[in-house]
Design a protein around this motif. Structure first.
Motif, mmCIF file in Angstrom:
data_model
loop_
_atom_site.group_PDB
_atom_site.id
_atom_site.type_symbol
_atom_site.label_atom_id
_atom_site.label_comp_id
_atom_site.label_asym_id
_atom_site.label_seq_id
_atom_site.Cartn_x
_atom_site.Cartn_y
_atom_site.Cartn_z
ATOM 1 N N PRO A 102 -0.267 3.126 6.257
ATOM 2 C CA PRO A 102 0.779 3.803 5.277
ATOM 3 C C PRO A 102 1.951 3.435 6.197
ATOM 4 O O PRO A 102 2.624 3.842 6.261
ATOM 5 N N SER A 137 3.613 0.332 5.346
ATOM 6 C CA SER A 137 4.168 0.609 4.259
ATOM 7 C C SER A 137 5.750 1.541 3.261
ATOM 8 O O SER A 137 6.077 0.723 2.708
ATOM 9 N N PRO A 145 6.320 -2.714 1.369
ATOM 10 C CA PRO A 145 5.408 -1.409 0.131
ATOM 11 C C PRO A 145 3.871 -2.326 0.282
ATOM 12 O O PRO A 145 2.651 -1.957 -0.226
ATOM 13 N N SER A 199 0.203 -1.203 1.399
ATOM 14 C CA SER A 199 -0.499 -0.645 0.202
ATOM 15 C C SER A 199 -0.718 -0.961 -1.092
ATOM 16 O O SER A 199 -2.185 -0.459 -0.922
#
Length: 250
Positions: A124, A127, A131, A134
């Motif tokens: 989390p 990201s 990204p 994720s």
């Protein structure tokens, strides 16, 4: 070491680095096989290799020649291909497993230590700047189910340093494996006898039997009925000595 690892370049230097680690008492050699994860033009998650095939083969050969096993930090098929070709004994993390990697792991008897808790802990935050973390977290569930179905030797481990051990109960790893498709007894085996087999210490730890170390825990409930009972340890024996009994530590 400033970067937490011993750096090496070239097959001879990498072989020498393994000898250096073993000379300083290392039981295992762990290779940081890849880094910098990304999606390619086809939308596949891949990474940047840290070593050439020759460098990896030299390190694995040197460790095995001296009777030690090798773990590979490998997150994507980029690393898996190189690590498996070099003959490593385990893939650590590996949230992205493709069909070829799974088949090779089964064929070669390579273990997989998913470390699901650490990925859930770090993804989390990471990201937010990249990204891809994720995507790595999302890929892990499918990888786990396919690896389990194919018969990959899955063992339980939580990694070291990815999260504070006084903030996250490491035993949550058991529950994560059950949530991903394991039966409770499979998860318990992954964290006991299966892990002992990977460590090549199955004649010493991993089960309760005469002559073993007598590392034993008692839980507040039956983990076969509720795997989360592993998170409520009430009694601990280490090497035959009780070190925790109820609320009191002796």
């Amino acid at each position: 070491m400033p970067k937490g690892v011993e750096l090496c370049d070239g097959a001879d230097a990498c072989r020498r680095a393994v000898r250096d680690q073993l000379a300083h008492g290392a039981d295992w050699i762990k290779l940081y096989v890849e880094r910098s994860y990304f999606k390619n033009a086809e939308g596949q998650i891949r990474g940047r290799p840290n070593f050439t095939a020759d460098e990896l083969r030299a390190m694995v050969d040197e460790a095995h020649r001296n009777g030690h096993r090798v773990a590979a930090h490998s997150m994507t098929p980029t690393g898996h291909v190189l690590a498996l070709a070099a003959g490593v004994d385990s893939i650590e993390h590996g949230p992205v497993l493709d069909a070829e990697s799974i088949a090779a792991m089964v064929r070669q008897g390579v273990y997989w230590c998913p470390t699901a808790s650490v990925l859930a802990a770090v993804a989390p935050g990471r990201s937010q700047s990249n990204p891809i973390w994720s995507d790595l977290l999302a890929a892990q569930s499918d990888s786990f189910r396919r690896a389990l179905k194919a018969g990959v030797r899955i063992v339980l481990g939580t990694d070291a340093g990815g999260f504070a051990w006084d903030e996250i109960n490491q035993a949550e790893e058991f529950g994560r494996y059950v949530a991903l498709g394991m039966r409770p007894w499979q998860a318990l085996r992954a964290g006991t006898l299966g892990a002992a087999e990977l460590l090549d210490r199955q004649q010493e730890i991993g089960r309760i039997a005469p002559g073993y170390r007598a590392d034993i825990v008692a839980l507040a409930a039956d983990p076969i009925n509720d795997i989360h009972a592993t998170e409520q340890v009430v009694w601990v024996m280490q090497a035959g000595r009780v070190v925790k009994s109820g609320a009191r530590t002796d």
